[in-house]
Design an enzyme around this catalytic site. Structure first.
Site, PDB file in Angstrom:
ATOM      1  N   ARG A   7      35.778  59.003  11.562  1.00  0.00           N
ATOM      2  CA  ARG A   7      35.433  57.837  10.754  1.00  0.00           C
ATOM      3  C   ARG A   7      36.549  56.804  10.838  1.00  0.00           C
ATOM      4  O   ARG A   7      37.723  57.145  10.835  1.00  0.00           O
ATOM      5  CB  ARG A   7      35.245  58.224   9.284  1.00  0.00           C
ATOM      6  CG  ARG A   7      34.829  57.053   8.404  1.00  0.00           C
ATOM      7  CD  ARG A   7      34.931  57.395   6.928  1.00  0.00           C
ATOM      8  NE  ARG A   7      36.284  57.703   6.518  1.00  0.00           N
ATOM      9  CZ  ARG A   7      37.252  56.797   6.313  1.00  0.00           C
ATOM     10  NH1 ARG A   7      37.011  55.524   6.501  1.00  0.00           N
ATOM     11  NH2 ARG A   7      38.452  57.173   5.931  1.00  0.00           N
ATOM     12  N   VAL A   8      36.154  55.553  10.956  1.00  0.00           N
ATOM     13  CA  VAL A   8      37.059  54.427  10.789  1.00  0.00           C
ATOM     14  C   VAL A   8      36.455  53.527   9.728  1.00  0.00           C
ATOM     15  O   VAL A   8      35.259  53.593   9.455  1.00  0.00           O
ATOM     16  CB  VAL A   8      37.292  53.637  12.108  1.00  0.00           C
ATOM     17  CG1 VAL A   8      38.092  54.463  13.102  1.00  0.00           C
ATOM     18  CG2 VAL A   8      35.984  53.180  12.719  1.00  0.00           C
ATOM     19  N   SER A   9      37.291  52.697   9.120  1.00  0.00           N
ATOM     20  CA  SER A   9      36.842  51.910   7.977  1.00  0.00           C
ATOM     21  C   SER A   9      36.058  50.653   8.326  1.00  0.00           C
ATOM     22  O   SER A   9      35.257  50.192   7.541  1.00  0.00           O
ATOM     23  CB  SER A   9      38.036  51.520   7.112  1.00  0.00           C
ATOM     24  OG  SER A   9      38.647  52.680   6.611  1.00  0.00           O
ATOM     25  N   SER A  10      36.309  50.070   9.481  1.00  0.00           N
ATOM     26  CA  SER A  10      35.624  48.816   9.792  1.00  0.00           C
ATOM     27  C   SER A  10      35.060  48.819  11.203  1.00  0.00           C
ATOM     28  O   SER A  10      35.512  49.570  12.067  1.00  0.00           O
ATOM     29  CB  SER A  10      36.575  47.624   9.621  1.00  0.00           C
ATOM     30  OG  SER A  10      37.546  47.628  10.637  1.00  0.00           O
ATOM     31  N   GLN A  13      37.342  48.532  14.330  1.00  0.00           N
ATOM     32  CA  GLN A  13      38.209  49.639  14.738  1.00  0.00           C
ATOM     33  C   GLN A  13      37.480  50.550  15.723  1.00  0.00           C
ATOM     34  O   GLN A  13      36.261  50.618  15.738  1.00  0.00           O
ATOM     35  CB  GLN A  13      38.647  50.444  13.520  1.00  0.00           C
ATOM     36  CG  GLN A  13      39.536  49.651  12.571  1.00  0.00           C
ATOM     37  CD  GLN A  13      39.838  50.428  11.309  1.00  0.00           C
ATOM     38  OE1 GLN A  13      38.931  50.910  10.637  1.00  0.00           O
ATOM     39  NE2 GLN A  13      41.111  50.545  10.991  1.00  0.00           N
TER      40      GLN A  13
END
Length: 184
Positions: A7-10, A13
Site C-alpha cells: 500500500r502507498v498513500s497516494s 507514489q
C-alpha cells in the site's frame, strides 16, 4: 502460502519497490492499492487479502505502517488473521512474525510506538499551524473554487444546485459562498 499486501498513500507514489520485496520474500499472491492508511475503511485490496488468506497462510507486508496506522486497527486485523489460523509477517521488521510468541510481543510494542509517533507528528503539525496563524503566515489551503464564476452564474439566475453541477462542486460550497457574499 505467503500472501503479500502492498500500500502507498497516494496515486503519485509507486508500489514497485514493495511489490519486488514481497515477491522476493516468496509471496505467491500480492494485493496492492493506493489508499490512505489512516483507517482500514475503504481499503478494498486489504479486505480482499483478508478474505483470501486461509488457514496456514501468512500475510506479509514490507513495513508495519503499510498495514495499519493505529494500534486498534492493527490488533483487529491480527485477531482476524489469528481466528482464521493465519500468521502475519513484516519483512523490514524481521522481529514481527505472529507465528512466534516473541513476534507477537514485538508487534504489540511496535504498533503502540507507531501510533504514539503518529500522534506526536499530528500534535507538532497542529502546533506549527497555530504558531503560523499567530504570526499571520498561515492562510490555510488555497481556494480551489472559482468564486467569480459562482457570482456570475448566480447573477444569471442559476439555482445553487445547478451551479454546483455546472462547476463540479458540492452544493454546500455554493451555499457557503452565498452566505459569505451576503455577509460582506
Amino acid at each position: 502460502m505467503i500472501v503479500g499486501y502492498a500500500r502507498v498513500s497516494s496515486s503519485s507514489q509507486s508500489l514497485e519497490v514493495q511489490h519486488e520485496q514481497l515477491e522476493a520474500a516468496g509471496c505467491e499472491k500480492i494485493f496492492a492499492e493506493k489508499r490512505s492508511g489512516r483507517t482500514v475503511e475503504g481499503r478494498d485490496a486489504l479486505a480482499d487479502a483478508m478474505d483470501f488468506v486461509r488457514e496456514g497462510d501468512v500475510l506479509a507486508v514490507t513495513r508495519l505502517d503499510r498495514l495499519a496506522r493505529s494500534v486498534v486497527d492493527l490488533h483487529r486485523l491480527i485477531e482476524r488473521l489469528t481466528a482464521k489460523g493465519c500468521g502475519f509477517r513484516v519483512l523490514q521488521q524481521s522481529g514481527i512474525d505472529t507465528t512466534t510468541s516473541t513476534g507477537k510481543l514485538t508487534l504489540s510494542i511496535l504498533g503502540a510506538v507507531a501510533e504514539f509517533e503518529a500522534d506526536i507528528r499530528r500534535d507538532r503539525q497542529r502546533d506549527g499551524i497555530e504558531r503560523a496563524k499567530a504570526k499571520g503566515v498561515y492562510r490555510g489551503r488555497k481556494p480551489n473554487i472559482d468564486t467569480a464564476r459562482i457570482e456570475t452564474l448566480m447573477a444569471a439566475g442559476m439555482a445553487p444546485a445547478a451551479i454546483a453541477r455546472e462547476m463540479g462542486v458540492g452544493r454546500a460550497s455554493v451555499y457557503r459562498h452565498m452566505t459569505k457574499a451576503a455577509a460582506a
